[in-house]
Design an enzyme around this catalytic site. Sequence first.
Site, PDB file in Angstrom:
ATOM      1  CG  ASP A  57      -1.080  25.198  -7.471  1.00 17.00           C
ATOM      2  OD1 ASP A  57      -0.903  26.421  -7.342  1.00 17.00           O
ATOM      3  OD2 ASP A  57      -1.161  24.628  -8.581  1.00 17.00           O
ATOM      4  CD  GLU A 116      -2.836  28.721 -10.471  1.00 18.79           C
ATOM      5  OE1 GLU A 116      -2.011  28.147 -11.183  1.00 18.79           O
ATOM      6  OE2 GLU A 116      -3.039  29.957 -10.513  1.00 18.79           O
ATOM      7  CG  ASN A 126      -8.542  30.504 -15.948  1.00 20.68           C
ATOM      8  OD1 ASN A 126      -9.739  30.466 -15.677  1.00 20.68           O
ATOM      9  ND2 ASN A 126      -7.663  31.057 -15.152  1.00 20.68           N
ATOM     10  CG  ASP A 162     -12.840  34.923 -11.896  1.00 23.00           C
ATOM     11  OD1 ASP A 162     -11.645  34.589 -11.793  1.00 23.00           O
ATOM     12  OD2 ASP A 162     -13.198  36.007 -12.395  1.00 23.00           O
TER      13      ASP A 162
END
Length: 341
Positions: free
Chosen positions: A215, A258, A223, A232
């Site tokens: 993770d 993620e 983000n 992305d």
Amino acid sequence: MSKDNFALSTGYLKKVVPLLMKHQVPATPTNYALWYTYVADSDTDLSWHINESIQATGTLSETQCEQLYQSHFADKKVKEADDFQQSLQALALEMGNTMEDTLKDTDTFQNTLDKTFSQLSRVGEETLSMDETIAVVRSAVKGSNQIRQSTSFFKNQLADAQREIARLKETLAQANEEALHDALTGIFNRRAFDSELGALANSPPPKGFSLLLCDLDHFKNFNDTYGHLMGDQVLKLTAKRLSDYCREGIQAFRYGGEEFALLVPNRQLKGACRVAETIRASIDKLVIKDKKTSKKLDNITVSIGVAQFDKGDSIRSMIARADAQLYEAKNLGRNRVMPIP
């Protein structure tokens, strides 16, 4: 076909069927083509990949069969299908936006006409007689009604088209879900993970296998700070780095958001933890830059939880243990592997 070629082909087919049964591979046309080529030894690269997988895991799963078929037999067709789907998606999006704009313009046009003819109906011309004025007003009102009916019909047509586009988008979305590869990163998706994990659990490799749950740390903050487009790019870079370690039967998957997963055959806990630590260190060295400003962004790190498949284990219990180890890695400060290698 000569008798010799017929006899040779029959011999190959007689070898294919037992192999399909041995490795529990569905007898689909694509799998027949794949294993027939393997038995005939007419594609050395394909034979090498199949042998490597069998040596690493003791079998060749349905997911691996499909991947090999696509890479050795269907590359051009798959690419054409992907290009067509992307074009169709772009067209659907463009048409959807155009329809929305057109509907708004139509409403504005109709309101303008209503207002204009409403004003016209109150205008009196001194040069016209009362009867002539009434005739002009009636004609204008009649024209307005006709235009209103026309635009109303046009709006209905556009609404029907929008519904069709929405249905098309839903169909494309469903097709993406049914695919085995993640659309963003290009690696295997959750559906492929579930299938592959089930296959390994039902027929474990000789030395067992392990699961890595990975993770990205503080990804939501990343983000929020740099935007989803940059996020992305980070997901793509991470997937690419994970793919670099897909050797000796190791497979990487986008597990969701993620989070990524790796299935590591013929590795028990300690060996899998060493693989996880190598991956963690490699991702920690990634340098992320903003292409527009060339500014170096915050480092990306990953936390990894590892679990091995034990005798009498279930898929659910194995995932739960790996998830618990991942949670512990996060709780201890992130950017680490648990249990400690």
